[in-house]
Scaffold this motif. Structure first.
Motif, PDB file in Angstrom:
ATOM      1  N   LEU A   1       6.835   5.952  -7.502  1.00  0.00           N
ATOM      2  CA  LEU A   1       7.360   4.954  -6.580  1.00  0.00           C
ATOM      3  C   LEU A   1       6.445   3.732  -6.538  1.00  0.00           C
ATOM      4  N   GLY A   2       5.137   3.944  -6.595  1.00  0.00           N
ATOM      5  CA  GLY A   2       4.205   2.822  -6.623  1.00  0.00           C
ATOM      6  C   GLY A   2       4.422   1.938  -7.829  1.00  0.00           C
TER       7      GLY A   2
ATOM      8  N   ALA B   1       3.451  -7.574  -8.633  1.00  0.00           N
ATOM      9  CA  ALA B   1       2.009  -7.548  -8.390  1.00  0.00           C
ATOM     10  C   ALA B   1       1.551  -6.097  -8.371  1.00  0.00           C
ATOM     11  N   ARG B   2       0.272  -5.902  -8.545  1.00  0.00           N
ATOM     12  CA  ARG B   2      -0.258  -4.540  -8.520  1.00  0.00           C
ATOM     13  C   ARG B   2      -0.215  -3.986  -7.094  1.00  0.00           C
ATOM     14  N   VAL B   3       0.195  -2.734  -6.989  1.00  0.00           N
ATOM     15  CA  VAL B   3       0.283  -2.028  -5.716  1.00  0.00           C
ATOM     16  C   VAL B   3      -0.960  -1.161  -5.569  1.00  0.00           C
ATOM     17  N   THR B   4      -1.509  -1.097  -4.354  1.00  0.00           N
ATOM     18  CA  THR B   4      -2.620  -0.195  -4.083  1.00  0.00           C
ATOM     19  C   THR B   4      -2.065   1.193  -3.785  1.00  0.00           C
ATOM     20  N   ALA B   5      -2.460   2.165  -4.600  1.00  0.00           N
ATOM     21  CA  ALA B   5      -1.987   3.545  -4.457  1.00  0.00           C
ATOM     22  C   ALA B   5      -3.168   4.413  -4.050  1.00  0.00           C
TER      23      ALA B   5
ATOM     24  N   LEU C   1       0.855  -1.179   0.000  1.00  0.00           N
ATOM     25  CA  LEU C   1       0.000   0.000   0.000  1.00  0.00           C
ATOM     26  C   LEU C   1       0.892   1.229   0.000  1.00  0.00           C
ATOM     27  N   ASP C   2       0.734   2.089  -1.011  1.00  0.00           N
ATOM     28  CA  ASP C   2       1.474   3.342  -1.096  1.00  0.00           C
ATOM     29  C   ASP C   2       0.511   4.479  -0.783  1.00  0.00           C
ATOM     30  N   VAL C   3       0.707   5.114   0.365  1.00  0.00           N
ATOM     31  CA  VAL C   3      -0.204   6.141   0.878  1.00  0.00           C
ATOM     32  C   VAL C   3       0.275   7.517   0.416  1.00  0.00           C
TER      33      VAL C   3
ATOM     34  N   VAL D   1       3.273  -1.041   4.219  1.00  0.00           N
ATOM     35  CA  VAL D   1       2.538   0.221   4.150  1.00  0.00           C
ATOM     36  C   VAL D   1       3.576   1.325   4.113  1.00  0.00           C
ATOM     37  N   HIS D   2       3.564   2.089   3.035  1.00  0.00           N
ATOM     38  CA  HIS D   2       4.570   3.124   2.813  1.00  0.00           C
ATOM     39  C   HIS D   2       3.882   4.477   2.641  1.00  0.00           C
TER      40      HIS D   2
END
Length: 274
Positions: A62-63, A72-76, A53-55, A111-112
């Motif tokens: 970066l995501g 894999a797909r990252v949640t942004a 998870l890129d917050v 979690v970033h």
């Protein structure tokens, strides 16, 4: 520009995606900081198969790198996804307010968040909630700026502009530009393990992208600075100083902290279960 310090949040007026040059300002920031973030994340062992998870994903650079890294797909997630629309083929883009108690994005191995918590008034309450977004053994990685003493800013007009800018951030949108100094202590208090801290101090005039980011950031402070006593000629001289090729100035110190969610304690091998 009219600001209401009791209501404004980051991106409402200041640093809104609708402002001229905001995409370029964030792009310059990403070019300057992405290599640092990538090195930290690689050092922490971000590997294939991780759920990330890129917050406050910004422009998504970066995501997208994370997505390629983990395969894999990252949640942004961001409150404003205007600059993430073109990334929808690579990222799971989620428009949401992370301070909403109903925001429950799931549980992740990583979690970033970079340059997010420092600008969120609810940061103290949000940090414990962010742990609920981590799987056991997952990593929380936060990067935020820390203000430097004014004595370390060499040029007088640049010093006045930078100190005025950070005053604006605190007064108008409630930024706490010292909060990241407490991350290691706060992480320990939250029960995280394997806590570490990395410090980076980018230099205006050395890193071209960071220099562009600083110039664009100070431009957004112009109205506040001039209405709080800075002369227009002094402000322009501060920008000229930023652009000079022989300038060597600092803006902030970047603090990255991380901690790991503990794994459940193994059962006592001597316990007999029926």
């Amino acid at each position: 520009m009219t600001v209401d310090s009791s209501a404004q949040r980051y991106g409402d007026v200041l640093f809104s995606s609708a402002r001229d040059g905001e995409r370029e300002r964030l792009g310059a920031l990403a070019r300057a900081l992405d290599p640092i973030s990538r090195d930290v994340l690689l050092g922490l062992g971000v590997a294939r198969g991780r759920h990330c998870l890129d917050v406050g994903a910004g422009t998504g650079t970066l995501g997208r790198w994370l997505s390629r890294q983990v395969g894999a797909r990252v949640t942004a997630v961001d409150r404003d996804t205007a600059f993430l629309r073109e990334c929808s083929g690579e990222l799971d883009v989620l428009r949401a307010d992370i301070t909403d108690p109903g925001f429950r994005p799931g549980r992740f191995d990583l979690v970033h968040a970079r340059l997010v918590l420092t600008h969120v008034r609810e940061r103290e309450d949000l940090l414990p909630r962010m742990l609920s977004w981590l799987k056991p053994g997952g990593l929380l990685v936060l990067t935020d700026p820390v203000v430097l003493p004014a004595t370390q800013l060499l040029h007088p007009h640049y010093r006045a502009a930078v100190t005025g800018h950070f005053r604006m951030m605190a007064e108008v949108i409630g930024s706490d530009l010292y909060f990241a100094d407490r991350y290691a202590q706060v992480f320990a208090g939250l029960g995280l393990t394997e806590i570490g801290v990395h410090t980076h101090r980018p230099v205006v005039g050395v890193d071209r992208s960071f220099t562009e980011f600083v110039e664009g950031t100070l431009r957004q402070s112009r109205h506040f600075l001039l209405t709080h006593g800075m002369r227009p000629a002094a402000f322009e001289e501060a920008l000229d100083h930023v652009r000079r090729p022989d300038t060597r100035e600092q803006f902030f110190e970047l603090r990255t902290a991380w901690g790991r969610m503990p794994l459940p304690s193994p059962r006592d091998p001597h316990t007999v279960h029926s």
